[in-house]
Motif scaffolding. Structure first.
Motif, PDB file in Angstrom:
ATOM      1  N   MET A  96       0.836  -1.210   0.000  1.00 60.29           N
ATOM      2  CA  MET A  96       0.000   0.000   0.000  1.00 60.29           C
ATOM      3  C   MET A  96       0.866   1.252   0.000  1.00 60.29           C
ATOM      4  N   ILE A  97       1.912   1.242   0.801  1.00 59.54           N
ATOM      5  CA  ILE A  97       2.813   2.384   0.902  1.00 59.54           C
ATOM      6  C   ILE A  97       3.514   2.619  -0.436  1.00 59.54           C
ATOM      7  N   ALA A  98       3.924   1.540  -1.079  1.00 53.31           N
ATOM      8  CA  ALA A  98       4.630   1.660  -2.363  1.00 53.31           C
ATOM      9  C   ALA A  98       3.766   2.328  -3.422  1.00 53.31           C
ATOM     10  N   LYS A  99       2.460   2.126  -3.361  1.00 56.13           N
ATOM     11  CA  LYS A  99       1.547   2.674  -4.366  1.00 56.13           C
ATOM     12  C   LYS A  99       0.940   4.020  -3.958  1.00 56.13           C
ATOM     13  N   ALA A 100       1.160   4.429  -2.716  1.00 50.35           N
ATOM     14  CA  ALA A 100       0.469   5.598  -2.167  1.00 50.35           C
ATOM     15  C   ALA A 100       1.110   6.923  -2.584  1.00 50.35           C
ATOM     16  N   GLU A 101       0.283   7.942  -2.545  1.00 44.52           N
ATOM     17  CA  GLU A 101       0.745   9.320  -2.736  1.00 44.52           C
ATOM     18  C   GLU A 101       1.556   9.726  -1.504  1.00 44.52           C
ATOM     19  N   PRO A 102       2.416  10.755  -1.623  1.00 45.49           N
ATOM     20  CA  PRO A 102       3.274  11.145  -0.494  1.00 45.49           C
ATOM     21  C   PRO A 102       2.534  11.396   0.823  1.00 45.49           C
ATOM     22  N   GLU A 103       1.396  12.083   0.788  1.00 41.25           N
ATOM     23  CA  GLU A 103       0.673  12.361   2.033  1.00 41.25           C
ATOM     24  C   GLU A 103       0.160  11.078   2.677  1.00 41.25           C
ATOM     25  N   ARG A 104      -0.289  10.166   1.851  1.00 41.95           N
ATOM     26  CA  ARG A 104      -0.807   8.893   2.355  1.00 41.95           C
ATOM     27  C   ARG A 104       0.328   8.042   2.918  1.00 41.95           C
ATOM     28  N   ARG A 105       1.486   8.101   2.280  1.00 43.64           N
ATOM     29  CA  ARG A 105       2.666   7.382   2.788  1.00 43.64           C
ATOM     30  C   ARG A 105       2.975   7.829   4.211  1.00 43.64           C
ATOM     31  N   LEU A 106       2.947   9.151   4.418  1.00 45.29           N
ATOM     32  CA  LEU A 106       3.240   9.688   5.747  1.00 45.29           C
ATOM     33  C   LEU A 106       2.181   9.269   6.753  1.00 45.29           C
ATOM     34  N   ALA A 107       0.941   9.187   6.316  1.00 43.31           N
ATOM     35  CA  ALA A 107      -0.141   8.785   7.210  1.00 43.31           C
ATOM     36  C   ALA A 107      -0.010   7.313   7.612  1.00 43.31           C
ATOM     37  N   LEU A 108       0.540   6.493   6.743  1.00 43.06           N
ATOM     38  CA  LEU A 108       0.682   5.060   7.018  1.00 43.06           C
ATOM     39  C   LEU A 108       1.937   4.739   7.835  1.00 43.06           C
ATOM     40  N   GLN A 109       2.864   5.657   7.920  1.00 48.40           N
ATOM     41  CA  GLN A 109       4.144   5.405   8.588  1.00 48.40           C
ATOM     42  C   GLN A 109       3.991   4.940  10.040  1.00 48.40           C
ATOM     43  N   PRO A 110       3.187   5.622  10.877  1.00 45.08           N
ATOM     44  CA  PRO A 110       3.093   5.150  12.276  1.00 45.08           C
ATOM     45  C   PRO A 110       2.564   3.717  12.383  1.00 45.08           C
ATOM     46  N   GLN A 111       1.599   3.392  11.563  1.00 38.68           N
ATOM     47  CA  GLN A 111       1.030   2.048  11.571  1.00 38.68           C
ATOM     48  C   GLN A 111       2.084   1.020  11.139  1.00 38.68           C
ATOM     49  N   PHE A 112       2.871   1.365  10.133  1.00 36.33           N
ATOM     50  CA  PHE A 112       3.914   0.458   9.650  1.00 36.33           C
ATOM     51  C   PHE A 112       4.983   0.262  10.728  1.00 36.33           C
ATOM     52  N   SER A 113       5.418   1.349  11.352  1.00 37.12           N
ATOM     53  CA  SER A 113       6.434   1.247  12.410  1.00 37.12           C
ATOM     54  C   SER A 113       5.953   0.372  13.556  1.00 37.12           C
ATOM     55  N   GLU A 114       4.707   0.574  13.961  1.00 35.77           N
ATOM     56  CA  GLU A 114       4.169  -0.226  15.066  1.00 35.77           C
ATOM     57  C   GLU A 114       4.104  -1.699  14.693  1.00 35.77           C
ATOM     58  N   LEU A 115       3.719  -1.983  13.484  1.00 36.03           N
ATOM     59  CA  LEU A 115       3.638  -3.371  13.033  1.00 36.03           C
ATOM     60  C   LEU A 115       5.019  -4.024  13.038  1.00 36.03           C
ATOM     61  N   LEU A 116       6.032  -3.291  12.608  1.00 41.71           N
ATOM     62  CA  LEU A 116       7.397  -3.842  12.635  1.00 41.71           C
ATOM     63  C   LEU A 116       7.846  -4.091  14.071  1.00 41.71           C
ATOM     64  N   GLU A 117       7.485  -3.194  14.981  1.00 45.16           N
ATOM     65  CA  GLU A 117       7.824  -3.393  16.399  1.00 45.16           C
ATOM     66  C   GLU A 117       7.136  -4.639  16.954  1.00 45.16           C
ATOM     67  N   ARG A 118       5.887  -4.847  16.564  1.00 42.43           N
ATOM     68  CA  ARG A 118       5.167  -6.038  17.016  1.00 42.43           C
ATOM     69  C   ARG A 118       5.815  -7.303  16.472  1.00 42.43           C
ATOM     70  N   MET A 119       6.290  -7.242  15.232  1.00 41.44           N
ATOM     71  CA  MET A 119       6.989  -8.387  14.662  1.00 41.44           C
ATOM     72  C   MET A 119       8.245  -8.695  15.471  1.00 41.44           C
ATOM     73  N   LYS A 120       9.029  -7.654  15.788  1.00 41.67           N
ATOM     74  CA  LYS A 120      10.255  -7.858  16.573  1.00 41.67           C
ATOM     75  C   LYS A 120       9.927  -8.415  17.949  1.00 41.67           C
ATOM     76  N   SER A 121       8.881  -7.873  18.581  1.00 40.87           N
ATOM     77  CA  SER A 121       8.494  -8.343  19.913  1.00 40.87           C
ATOM     78  C   SER A 121       8.056  -9.801  19.904  1.00 40.87           C
ATOM     79  N   ALA A 122       7.490 -10.230  18.780  1.00 35.31           N
ATOM     80  CA  ALA A 122       7.048 -11.618  18.646  1.00 35.31           C
ATOM     81  C   ALA A 122       8.203 -12.545  18.284  1.00 35.31           C
ATOM     82  N   GLY A 123       9.402 -11.976  18.147  1.00 32.38           N
ATOM     83  CA  GLY A 123      10.567 -12.794  17.839  1.00 32.38           C
ATOM     84  C   GLY A 123      10.802 -13.012  16.356  1.00 32.38           C
TER      85      GLY A 123
END
Length: 71
Positions: free
Chosen positions: A16-43
């Motif tokens: 979704m981020i790859a296809k998104a307009e710049p403003e939408r990319r920025l809006a998705l960033q916090p969600q993406f960061s949190e998801l990556l943190e959850r992945m790391k926390s899950a090992g």
């Protein structure tokens, strides 16, 4: 959420981020960061491409803040 679900959700968000307009990319960033943190926390190993994308999005967000700053 199961680890397979986390990875699949991260991959979907990455697309979704790859296809998104710049403003939408920025809006998705916090969600993406949190998801990556959850992945790391899950090992799970976070793929380099996802970490690189997250870093690029954070940099874009910082630049966008300075672009709107009065001089």
């Amino acid at each position: 959420m199961r680890t397979e679900d986390l990875k699949r959700k991260a991959e979907n968000l990455e697309q979704m981020i790859a296809k998104a307009e710049p403003e939408r990319r920025l809006a998705l960033q916090p969600q993406f960061s949190e998801l990556l943190e959850r992945m790391k926390s899950a090992g799970q190993t976070v793929p380099n491409r996802m970490r690189d994308l997250d870093a690029a999005l954070i940099e874009e967000a910082i630049e966008a803040r300075f672009d709107n700053m009065p001089v």
